[in-house]
Each structure stands twice: as structure tokens, then as C-alpha cells.
Scaffold this active site. Structure first.
Site, mmCIF file in Angstrom:
data_model
loop_
_atom_site.group_PDB
_atom_site.id
_atom_site.type_symbol
_atom_site.label_atom_id
_atom_site.label_comp_id
_atom_site.label_asym_id
_atom_site.label_seq_id
_atom_site.Cartn_x
_atom_site.Cartn_y
_atom_site.Cartn_z
ATOM 1 N N MET A 167 27.185 50.415 57.524
ATOM 2 C CA MET A 167 26.321 50.548 56.360
ATOM 3 C C MET A 167 25.396 49.337 56.271
ATOM 4 O O MET A 167 25.108 48.828 55.198
ATOM 5 C CB MET A 167 27.150 50.731 55.080
ATOM 6 C CG MET A 167 27.960 52.015 55.102
ATOM 7 S SD MET A 167 28.776 52.409 53.551
ATOM 8 C CE MET A 167 27.355 52.915 52.582
ATOM 9 N N HIS A 201 28.435 47.305 52.068
ATOM 10 C CA HIS A 201 28.255 46.060 52.828
ATOM 11 C C HIS A 201 27.424 46.351 54.058
ATOM 12 O O HIS A 201 27.832 47.112 54.924
ATOM 13 C CB HIS A 201 29.620 45.510 53.230
ATOM 14 C CG HIS A 201 29.568 44.321 54.122
ATOM 15 N ND1 HIS A 201 29.327 43.051 53.626
ATOM 16 C CD2 HIS A 201 29.725 44.182 55.455
ATOM 17 C CE1 HIS A 201 29.369 42.185 54.635
ATOM 18 N NE2 HIS A 201 29.594 42.854 55.749
ATOM 19 N N GLU A 250 24.819 36.084 53.707
ATOM 20 C CA GLU A 250 24.656 34.901 54.577
ATOM 21 C C GLU A 250 23.203 34.420 54.674
ATOM 22 O O GLU A 250 22.649 34.303 55.759
ATOM 23 C CB GLU A 250 25.207 35.191 55.970
ATOM 24 C CG GLU A 250 26.666 35.588 55.975
ATOM 25 C CD GLU A 250 27.173 35.980 57.362
ATOM 26 O OE1 GLU A 250 26.440 35.785 58.353
ATOM 27 O OE2 GLU A 250 28.308 36.478 57.454
ATOM 28 N N GLU A 357 36.451 40.013 53.212
ATOM 29 C CA GLU A 357 36.583 39.752 54.648
ATOM 30 C C GLU A 357 37.754 38.826 54.967
ATOM 31 O O GLU A 357 37.640 37.918 55.786
ATOM 32 C CB GLU A 357 35.265 39.215 55.200
ATOM 33 C CG GLU A 357 34.079 40.114 54.867
ATOM 34 C CD GLU A 357 32.782 39.694 55.527
ATOM 35 O OE1 GLU A 357 32.828 39.146 56.645
ATOM 36 O OE2 GLU A 357 31.714 39.929 54.914
ATOM 37 N N TRP A 404 40.112 42.204 56.163
ATOM 38 C CA TRP A 404 39.084 42.588 57.130
ATOM 39 C C TRP A 404 39.716 43.159 58.400
ATOM 40 O O TRP A 404 39.639 42.589 59.469
ATOM 41 C CB TRP A 404 38.182 41.407 57.441
ATOM 42 C CG TRP A 404 36.799 41.823 57.888
ATOM 43 C CD1 TRP A 404 36.244 41.644 59.111
ATOM 44 C CD2 TRP A 404 35.800 42.473 57.092
ATOM 45 N NE1 TRP A 404 34.961 42.148 59.144
ATOM 46 C CE2 TRP A 404 34.658 42.665 57.906
ATOM 47 C CE3 TRP A 404 35.764 42.917 55.769
ATOM 48 C CZ2 TRP A 404 33.497 43.274 57.448
ATOM 49 C CZ3 TRP A 404 34.600 43.533 55.312
ATOM 50 C CH2 TRP A 404 33.487 43.702 56.144
#
Length: 445
Positions: A167, A201, A250, A357, A404
């Protein structure tokens, strides 16, 4: 000489009388007992233990379900005990209890011992999602890993799923003007059919950008229009089905805390973050919006930069509901206090916390050829620590704790670091490891 002996004898008799009178009437000074660890802990009982105290005739035991002893377990407030142990029963499973003890002699009573804590055993057959009523416990999926044992474990243990990589922009929007919903639709439909929460995500991530976006030939204004259309299209498609999104993932460099020189930053500057959040909110007023990043518990400079950005969003009334900490950590790192301090930065802003995660490397130094019993227990301890920290958060700030991966041989860490590791809750045969029971124990309040 005889007179001298008589005087000495008289003095001795007087001293004996005084001594006897004192022994008969004095209240002894009692030391506080040394409370010992409990034994024979079951789902509904345990044995409270303590060391004997000189001159104690009996002991008084208090048992509470809170560390401050503001309330007491029925029947265990100032319970008189003739001995140095007693069975405490009629308790609830998977519950934390605390006990303390005092020594007694007549009307004399010592001060309290130190407080001993314990948790009653988890009932046989307990699963992770049964212990997480005020937040989601999640794992990741791939569209080709939602059948067989994957399906069985996911639905037995977890209440939420996240797409591992299907995704992201490079998968859902592989070429200009052409979307591919094959994998994302399969994952969302699976969640809906199995009554699972789904966390989206991630909308924007520099490492999942299709080539046509990296090499976008239009103007900066056209690039911004393209990005807005993409964000709104994706969020709108899954409105009412996906409850939360990592909007940006990030965006900051390690160490320096500077913005990554991604194509999004090159074309739009730092404003691309706030604009993506705003577009997502316009597309779905009810979805929860998160910023997500890694090394947030160990890189203070990066964390400061992230929260400076978050503060700017808040001060400019740009919707942000939470922050995700990618918990890619190791059995011996980071320290518990560092995790707590980093988490406090989210709590201070009254945002939701996502421990995202989560995987814990058991072999970070590549010095293990097998998962030894000792290292397995160290891994269990760290998993339990993370689960305890998350469970202790205020309910209003909880969102999800996401593991995760399911089994060790499917972890991304193996390829990323290029050596063997055992970072997850299940072994290659879907058998629960010590790490699984660490999470289970840590989820108990």
C-alpha cells in the site's frame, strides 16, 4: 568481707527485680519483616512469604491490586497470620497484585515491609488480542500471505493488520494516471471480511516512489497537483475502511535531523508534509493521521527535528493525530528509559502513540548461529518490556502495537542485514517462541 558480699548480693537481687519487671512490662521494638518473593503462583492464587522477626508473635498481611494500597483484596486487609507464609487465593487471572507484611507482639506492631509485586498466571489458551481491549495489537500482511497458517494466526492473535509494502505509492500508482489496486484491495477486503482493523502504510515514502514520480517532467506546481490527486484518491478509495494512515514516512535524516533530499522535498520544500496531511484530512475527516519514523528512541537530534515539525503542524492547525515509532530494536538496545523519554514527547502533545514496526533483533552482532536458550529469554524480556511500556500508557493516547512480521524466516531483517536472526514471535513452523510469551505477559495490566 561478709558485709561486702551481702551488699553485692543485695545489689544483684535489686538488678534482677528491675530486669524482670522490665521484661514483664516493656513493649518490644519490632523490626519490619523482610518480605520475600511469592511462590506457587497460579491463575487464582499465590503464596506470600517473608522472613521471621525476633520477638514477633504473629504477622499482619495486606494484599492490594494497586501499589499504593488504596484498596485491598477482600479478606486481605490486616490479615493476622501465625507463621511466615500464607496462601492468598480467590484472585483474578492475569492481574497484578502487591503485598506487604508487619510483625506483631501484643499491641506492638512494626512498620511495613517492602512491597512485593506479582502477576497471576495468564489463563491457558489466552491470545494477544484478548489482553488489548483499549488498543489494537497488529501484524503485517502480504496479499499472498493471508491463507493457511498465516490466516489462522492472524485471526486468532491479532486485531489489526498493516500492509508490509503493497500500500505504498510505487505499488498502487506504478505509472502516471494508472492505479493498480489489486494488492491493496485484496488486503482491505480481507480486513473487512475478518473484522480486522487496518492501518494504512504509507502514503508518502522516499523509498517507495515510482520512477515516473522521481523523474517527473512537469513543473513544480504540476508535481504538487499530481501529489494532491494521488493522496486524495487513495484515502478516498478506502474511506470508512482504513481507520488510520501513515501520511509521511521517514522524512528526516539520521543524526543531523535535516530533511531528506527526496523528490518531494526537492519539488515542494518542507511544506510537502503539511500539505499531504491536509489533503488526507480533506479526503477523510474521520481517519487518524500519523507521522512515522525510525530511531526515534535513540537519535535525539532527529527526534527534536521531528517534533519541531509536529509542533508546526499543530500550531498551524494542520491535522495530525499521532506519531508512529518504528520499533526496529535489539534485545539489548535501546534502554527502557530512552524509550520512555521518547514516548513522553508524544504524550506531551496529547497525540496517539503507535509502537509501529516492532521487531527485536536477537543476533545484532551476528555472533549466534542458533537461538540459544539464554538469548531467547533475553529476547522475551525485551518484548515484555515493550508490551509493558505500551500497556501502561494513558488509554486516550493508545492506538496500536504492531509486530512487524509473524515468523522469523519471513522477517525483512534477514535480507537487510544479510545474516541469520530470530526477531519475531513465531519460529519458522508458526510455533510460539519465548518472545510470544513475553508479549503476552507484558500485556497484562
Amino acid at each position: 568481707m561478709a558485709l561486702f558480699k551481702n551488699i553485692i548480693g543485695l545489689i544483684f537481687l535489686l538488678l534482677m527485680q528491675v530486669s524482670c519487671s522490665s521484661d514483664d512490662n516493656a513493649t518490644p521494638s519490632l523490626s519490619a519483616p523482610l518480605a520475600l518473593n511469592p511462590s506457587d503462583i497460579t491463575q487464582n492464587s499465590f503464596v506470600a512469604n517473608w522472613a521471621g522477626v525476633k520477638d514477633a508473635q504473629s504477622y499482619v498481611l495486606d494484599v492490594s491490586s494497586d501499589i499504593d494500597f488504596t484498596s485491598f483484596v477482600e479478606g486481605y486487609q490486616a490479615l493476622s497470620v501465625n507463621g511466615i507464609y500464607t496462601v492468598v487465593d480467590n484472585l483474578s487471572p492475569s492481574t497484578s497484585y502487591y503485598y506487604r507484611v508487619r510483625a506483631v507482639n501484643g499491641t506492638a506492631e512494626s512498620s511495613n515491609s517492602m512491597v512485593i509485586s506479582l502477576t497471576t498466571e495468564i489463563p491457558d489458551g489466552s491470545v494477544l488480542k484478548e489482553l488489548t481491549q483499549d488498543f489494537f495489537i497488529g501484524t503485517i500482511v502480504q496479499s499472498n500471505r493471508m491463507t493457511g497458517m498465516h490466516h489462522e494466526v492472524i485471526n486468532r492473535e491479532f486485531s489489526s493488520i498493516t500492509a508490509e509494502y503493497e500500500m505504498k505509492m510505487n505499488i498502487m500508482y506504478p505509472s502516471e494516471g494508472v492505479y493498480d489496486w489489486t494488492a491493496s484491495d485484496a488486503i482491505v477486503n480481507y480486513a473487512v471480511e475478518n473484522k480486522l482493523n487496518i492501518h494504512g502504510h504509507a502514503l508518502v515514502w522516499h523509498n517507495a516512489t515510482p520512477n515516473w514520480v522521481e523523474n517527473f517532467s512537469g513543473t513544480d506546481a504540476e508535481f504538487e497537483t499530481m501529489l494532491e490527486e494521488y493522496v486524495k484518491t487513495v484515502v478516498t478509495r478506502y474511506k470508512g475502511k482504513i481507520t488510520s494512515w501513515d501520511v509521511v514516512n521517514e522524512a528526516f535524516n539520521d543524526g543531523s535531523g535535516t530533511y531528506r533530499n527526496s523528490v518531494f522535498y526537492q519539488r515542494m520544500g518542507a511544506s510537502f508534509i503539511s500539505k499531504c496531511f491536509q489533503w488526507a484530512r480533506e479526503a477523510d475527516p474521520d481517519v487518524l493521521l500519523f507521522y512515522n519514523d525510525y530511531n526515534m528512541c535513540s537519535d535525539q537530534t532527529k527526534r527534536d527535528a521531528v517534533f519541531s515539525m509536529v509542533d508546526d503542524l499543530i500550531s498551524n492547525s494542520v491535522a495530525i493525530d499521532g506519531v508512529g515509532y518504528q520499533m526496529h530494536i535489539a534485545y539489548n538496545w535501546p534502554a527502557k528509559k530512552d524509550i520512555q523519554d521518547a514516548t513522553q514527547d508524544i504524550l506531551d502533545r496529547n497525540l496517539k502513540v503507535h509502537y509501529a514496526e516492532l521487531d527485536i533483533r536477537a543476533n545484532p552482532n551476528n555472533d549466534q548461529s542458533t537461538l540459544t536458550d539464554a538469548r531467547s529469554l533475553e529476547l522475551k524480556t525485551k518484548y515484555k518490556e515493550i508490551a509493558e511500556l505500551y500497556t501502561a500508557l494513558p488509554t486516550v493516547n493508545k492506538y496500536a502495537l504492531t509486530i512487524w512480521g509473524l515468523k522469523d524466516n519471513e522477517s525483512w531483517l534477514l535480507d537487510f542485514h544479510g545474516h541469520i536472526d530470530w526477531p519475531l514471535l513465531y519460529n519458522n513452523n508458526f510455533e510460539e517462541k519465548d518472545a510470544y510469551y513475553g508479549v503476552l505477559e507484558g500485556l497484562v495490566k
